[in-house]
Each structure stands twice: as C-alpha cells, then as structure tokens.
Design a protein around this motif. Sequence first.
Motif, PDB file in Angstrom:
ATOM      1  N   ASN A  11       0.716  -1.176   0.007  1.00  0.00           N
ATOM      2  CA  ASN A  11       0.080  -0.150   0.075  1.00  0.00           C
ATOM      3  C   ASN A  11       0.880   1.322  -0.182  1.00  0.00           C
ATOM      4  O   ASN A  11       0.466   2.323  -0.511  1.00  0.00           O
ATOM      5  N   ILE A  12       1.986   1.364   0.744  1.00  0.00           N
ATOM      6  CA  ILE A  12       2.790   2.279   0.785  1.00  0.00           C
ATOM      7  C   ILE A  12       3.620   2.584  -0.674  1.00  0.00           C
ATOM      8  O   ILE A  12       3.693   3.759  -0.936  1.00  0.00           O
ATOM      9  N   ALA A  13       3.990   1.514  -1.037  1.00  0.00           N
ATOM     10  CA  ALA A  13       4.452   1.564  -2.430  1.00  0.00           C
ATOM     11  C   ALA A  13       3.529   2.216  -3.524  1.00  0.00           C
ATOM     12  O   ALA A  13       3.962   3.102  -4.378  1.00  0.00           O
ATOM     13  N   VAL A  14       2.440   1.649  -3.318  1.00  0.00           N
ATOM     14  CA  VAL A  14       1.417   2.284  -4.586  1.00  0.00           C
ATOM     15  C   VAL A  14       0.997   3.616  -4.185  1.00  0.00           C
ATOM     16  O   VAL A  14       0.995   4.772  -4.947  1.00  0.00           O
ATOM     17  N   LEU A  15       0.967   4.099  -2.760  1.00  0.00           N
ATOM     18  CA  LEU A  15       0.880   5.641  -2.443  1.00  0.00           C
ATOM     19  C   LEU A  15       1.733   6.264  -2.825  1.00  0.00           C
ATOM     20  O   LEU A  15       1.603   7.481  -3.423  1.00  0.00           O
ATOM     21  N   LYS A  16       3.096   6.013  -2.765  1.00  0.00           N
ATOM     22  CA  LYS A  16       4.476   6.691  -3.136  1.00  0.00           C
ATOM     23  C   LYS A  16       4.088   6.813  -4.692  1.00  0.00           C
ATOM     24  O   LYS A  16       4.548   8.069  -5.072  1.00  0.00           O
ATOM     25  N   LYS A  17       3.921   5.987  -5.455  1.00  0.00           N
ATOM     26  CA  LYS A  17       3.882   5.924  -6.667  1.00  0.00           C
ATOM     27  C   LYS A  17       2.892   7.042  -7.255  1.00  0.00           C
ATOM     28  O   LYS A  17       2.893   7.766  -8.166  1.00  0.00           O
ATOM     29  N   ILE A  69       3.331  10.609  -9.315  1.00  0.00           N
ATOM     30  CA  ILE A  69       2.534  10.783 -10.614  1.00  0.00           C
ATOM     31  C   ILE A  69       1.951  12.326 -10.402  1.00  0.00           C
ATOM     32  O   ILE A  69       1.906  13.077 -11.315  1.00  0.00           O
ATOM     33  N   GLU A  70       1.214  12.395  -9.207  1.00  0.00           N
ATOM     34  CA  GLU A  70       0.685  13.756  -8.973  1.00  0.00           C
ATOM     35  C   GLU A  70       1.477  14.993  -9.218  1.00  0.00           C
ATOM     36  O   GLU A  70       1.114  16.133  -9.454  1.00  0.00           O
ATOM     37  N   ALA A  71       2.696  14.760  -8.377  1.00  0.00           N
ATOM     38  CA  ALA A  71       3.901  15.603  -8.543  1.00  0.00           C
ATOM     39  C   ALA A  71       4.219  15.978 -10.041  1.00  0.00           C
ATOM     40  O   ALA A  71       4.459  17.426 -10.162  1.00  0.00           O
ATOM     41  N   GLN A  72       4.333  14.945 -10.785  1.00  0.00           N
ATOM     42  CA  GLN A  72       4.706  15.218 -12.225  1.00  0.00           C
ATOM     43  C   GLN A  72       3.522  15.993 -12.882  1.00  0.00           C
ATOM     44  O   GLN A  72       3.768  16.952 -13.673  1.00  0.00           O
ATOM     45  N   LEU A 117       3.556  19.485 -11.700  1.00  0.00           N
ATOM     46  CA  LEU A 117       4.663  20.571 -12.493  1.00  0.00           C
ATOM     47  C   LEU A 117       4.390  20.731 -13.694  1.00  0.00           C
ATOM     48  O   LEU A 117       4.618  21.706 -14.334  1.00  0.00           O
ATOM     49  N   GLN A 118       3.855  19.795 -14.572  1.00  0.00           N
ATOM     50  CA  GLN A 118       3.259  19.979 -15.810  1.00  0.00           C
ATOM     51  C   GLN A 118       2.124  21.419 -15.874  1.00  0.00           C
ATOM     52  O   GLN A 118       2.349  22.108 -16.701  1.00  0.00           O
ATOM     53  N   LEU A 119       1.411  21.381 -15.055  1.00  0.00           N
ATOM     54  CA  LEU A 119       0.201  22.175 -14.982  1.00  0.00           C
ATOM     55  C   LEU A 119       1.021  23.543 -14.727  1.00  0.00           C
ATOM     56  O   LEU A 119       0.708  24.662 -15.171  1.00  0.00           O
ATOM     57  N   VAL A 120       1.992  23.780 -13.542  1.00  0.00           N
ATOM     58  CA  VAL A 120       2.717  25.002 -13.443  1.00  0.00           C
ATOM     59  C   VAL A 120       3.469  25.379 -14.577  1.00  0.00           C
ATOM     60  O   VAL A 120       3.409  26.998 -14.672  1.00  0.00           O
ATOM     61  N   ASN A 121       3.921  24.567 -15.146  1.00  0.00           N
ATOM     62  CA  ASN A 121       4.855  25.046 -16.316  1.00  0.00           C
ATOM     63  C   ASN A 121       4.073  25.449 -17.531  1.00  0.00           C
ATOM     64  O   ASN A 121       4.372  26.151 -18.262  1.00  0.00           O
TER      65      ASN A 121
END
Length: 68
Positions: free
Chosen positions: A24-30, A34-37, A40-44
Amino acid sequence: MNVNMNTSTALTSVAGQSTGDAANIAVLKKAMEIEAQNALQLVNSISTPEKTSANLPPNLGQNVNTTA
C-alpha cells in the motif's frame, strides 16, 4: 500445543499485514510521484504575465475600479 498454534497464526497474520502495508505504501508513493509530475506540468503550462500582456495597450491593467 494450542498456544503454539495461536502464536504462529498471529505471527503469520502480522507478517501478511506488514506485506500488505508495504504494498500500500509503494502504491501511495507512486501515486504521489504521478501527482507531483502532473502538478509540475500544470505549473509549467501557465504563461507568465509578460507573455500575456505584450499585446495589450500600456494603459490597461493599471487601475482597479472599486466603486462599481
């Protein structure tokens, strides 16, 4: 004998839960990566004010009408 069986059952249960928690932690980190990427695309993708105001007359955007 019954105590040994109960103990081993409990240990197996805890070990399985730890494995599930790790997954569950591995899925949460992934998902967070993805949300961070995406963020970042939205901000850019946001244009800067210099780019958007280049075609406007210089008198626009200087005053705010507060009595409307």
